[in-house]
Design a protein around this motif. Structure first.
Motif, mmCIF file in Angstrom:
data_model
loop_
_atom_site.group_PDB
_atom_site.id
_atom_site.type_symbol
_atom_site.label_atom_id
_atom_site.label_comp_id
_atom_site.label_asym_id
_atom_site.label_seq_id
_atom_site.Cartn_x
_atom_site.Cartn_y
_atom_site.Cartn_z
ATOM 1 N N GLU A 62 -4.937 18.744 -0.648
ATOM 2 C CA GLU A 62 -5.922 19.026 -1.686
ATOM 3 C C GLU A 62 -6.240 17.748 -2.461
ATOM 4 N N GLU A 63 -5.250 16.837 -2.515
ATOM 5 C CA GLU A 63 -5.420 15.555 -3.193
ATOM 6 C C GLU A 63 -4.811 14.459 -2.330
ATOM 7 N N VAL A 64 -5.501 13.339 -2.257
ATOM 8 C CA VAL A 64 -5.004 12.164 -1.530
ATOM 9 C C VAL A 64 -5.239 10.949 -2.409
ATOM 10 N N GLU A 65 -4.206 10.139 -2.602
ATOM 11 C CA GLU A 65 -4.355 8.903 -3.378
ATOM 12 C C GLU A 65 -4.041 7.700 -2.511
ATOM 13 N N PHE A 66 -4.926 6.709 -2.548
ATOM 14 C CA PHE A 66 -4.724 5.426 -1.897
ATOM 15 C C PHE A 66 -4.436 4.397 -2.985
ATOM 16 N N PHE A 67 -3.297 3.723 -2.852
ATOM 17 C CA PHE A 67 -2.843 2.741 -3.839
ATOM 18 C C PHE A 67 -2.755 1.375 -3.170
ATOM 19 N N ARG A 109 0.808 -1.206 0.000
ATOM 20 C CA ARG A 109 0.000 0.000 0.000
ATOM 21 C C ARG A 109 0.848 1.265 0.000
ATOM 22 N N GLN A 110 0.324 2.268 -0.691
ATOM 23 C CA GLN A 110 0.887 3.615 -0.652
ATOM 24 C C GLN A 110 -0.238 4.607 -0.398
ATOM 25 N N VAL A 111 0.110 5.709 0.262
ATOM 26 C CA VAL A 111 -0.793 6.852 0.369
ATOM 27 C C VAL A 111 0.010 8.093 0.013
ATOM 28 N N ARG A 112 -0.498 8.853 -0.948
ATOM 29 C CA ARG A 112 0.172 10.077 -1.397
ATOM 30 C C ARG A 112 -0.750 11.261 -1.146
ATOM 31 N N HIS A 157 -3.545 -3.078 -9.937
ATOM 32 C CA HIS A 157 -3.491 -2.192 -8.779
ATOM 33 C C HIS A 157 -4.731 -1.298 -8.716
ATOM 34 N N VAL A 158 -5.200 -1.055 -7.497
ATOM 35 C CA VAL A 158 -6.348 -0.173 -7.297
ATOM 36 C C VAL A 158 -5.827 1.184 -6.833
ATOM 37 N N ARG A 159 -6.213 2.227 -7.559
ATOM 38 C CA ARG A 159 -5.833 3.592 -7.203
ATOM 39 C C ARG A 159 -7.097 4.425 -7.035
ATOM 40 N N LEU A 160 -7.275 4.940 -5.842
ATOM 41 C CA LEU A 160 -8.443 5.766 -5.527
ATOM 42 C C LEU A 160 -7.959 7.125 -5.063
ATOM 43 N N THR A 161 -8.443 8.185 -5.710
ATOM 44 C CA THR A 161 -8.055 9.538 -5.321
ATOM 45 C C THR A 161 -9.230 10.271 -4.688
ATOM 46 N N TYR A 162 -8.885 11.101 -3.710
ATOM 47 C CA TYR A 162 -9.820 12.057 -3.127
ATOM 48 C C TYR A 162 -9.334 13.446 -3.534
ATOM 49 N N THR A 163 -10.211 14.280 -4.046
ATOM 50 C CA THR A 163 -9.876 15.665 -4.393
ATOM 51 C C THR A 163 -10.795 16.596 -3.610
ATOM 52 N N ARG A 164 -10.196 17.545 -2.926
ATOM 53 C CA ARG A 164 -10.974 18.459 -2.091
ATOM 54 C C ARG A 164 -11.787 19.424 -2.957
ATOM 55 N N ARG A 165 -13.066 19.542 -2.637
ATOM 56 C CA ARG A 165 -13.962 20.501 -3.282
ATOM 57 C C ARG A 165 -14.511 21.460 -2.222
ATOM 58 N N ALA A 166 -15.165 22.497 -2.690
ATOM 59 C CA ALA A 166 -15.720 23.475 -1.750
ATOM 60 C C ALA A 166 -16.746 22.834 -0.822
ATOM 61 N N ASP A 167 -17.454 21.803 -1.311
ATOM 62 C CA ASP A 167 -18.510 21.182 -0.526
ATOM 63 C C ASP A 167 -18.111 19.814 0.034
#
Length: 218
Positions: free
Chosen positions: A186-191, A110-113, A199-209
């Motif tokens: 602002e961005e987080v990726e779970f690998f 696993r990686q987290v960026r 490989h599964v790569r899931l990103t979270y991107t910060r939005r206003a809401d």
């Protein structure tokens, strides 16, 4: 012709173990709860020093730099690490207050960026952070001069011995240069690695809401 290093590199394998499943459809709406779950799983799996990510910064000229640091804490807004304000990373963050953190937990593939702007916490938070740690941490902070040229190893030994003595004698002494930095991702990726390279790569991107989630091709 292959060098000895080339031969060694090709002899190595990754993830020769059973890796955990990761269902991106069952993830929380914000990244911190998932990070906490993965961090706890890495600790339980025996991952060595899971709290030591790589920190990437850039200097005033835009040149990249990277080193390993220690995670000191996290909350819903930011992740926290610390250093001397006059260190290389401190100077770089003062010039360009934006950075990235990379966690790698090979025991589970696993990686987290994370990347985002960085701000400094109040001086009171830095003082509390330092004095919640060990005598050795205080002695290292009191030794100071991080990233400055060192004339000899003996000079370091003498300064360190003096700092250890002071840390034991004055356990609440202040170190004004000690700074807690807060990276607000602002961005987080779970690998999640997969032995068949799916490989599964899931990103979270910060939005206003809130946060938006997105899968990426590996």
């Amino acid at each position: 012709m292959d060098t000895e290093l080339d031969t060694l590199l090709r002899s190595l394998h990754v993830w020769d173990t059973e890796l955990p499943d990761f269902d991106p459809g069952a993830t929380p709406e914000a990244p911190l709860p998932l990070f906490t779950q993965w961090f706890a799983a890495a600790v339980a799996a025996g991952q060595s020093e899971p709290h030591t990510p790589a920190l990437a910064t850039t200097d005033a000229a835009g040149r990249a730099d990277v080193r390993t640091v220690m995670l000191h804490g996290a909350d819903a807004r930011s992740l926290h690490f610390a250093s001397h304000a006059g260190s290389a990373k401190g100077r770089q963050l003062a010039a360009r207050p934006y950075a990235a953190l990379g966690f790698y937990w090979p025991v589970q593939g696993r990686q987290v960026r994370l990347r985002g702007p960085v701000r400094t916490a109040p001086a009171e938070a830095a003082h509390a952070d330092l004095h919640a740690r060990s005598t050795g941490a205080l002695a290292a902070a009191l030794t100071g001069r991080q990233s400055e040229p060192l004339a000899s190893y003996d000079a370091l030994v003498r300064a360190s011995e003096e700092a250890w003595e002071r840390a034991r004698r004055e356990p609440d002494t202040a170190v004004p240069s000690w700074t807690v930095y807060e990276l607000e991702p602002e961005e987080v990726e779970f690998f999640q690695g997969d032995a068949r390279r799916r490989h599964v790569r899931l990103t979270y991107t910060r939005r206003a809401d809130g946060w938006a989630k997105q899968l990426l091709w590996p």
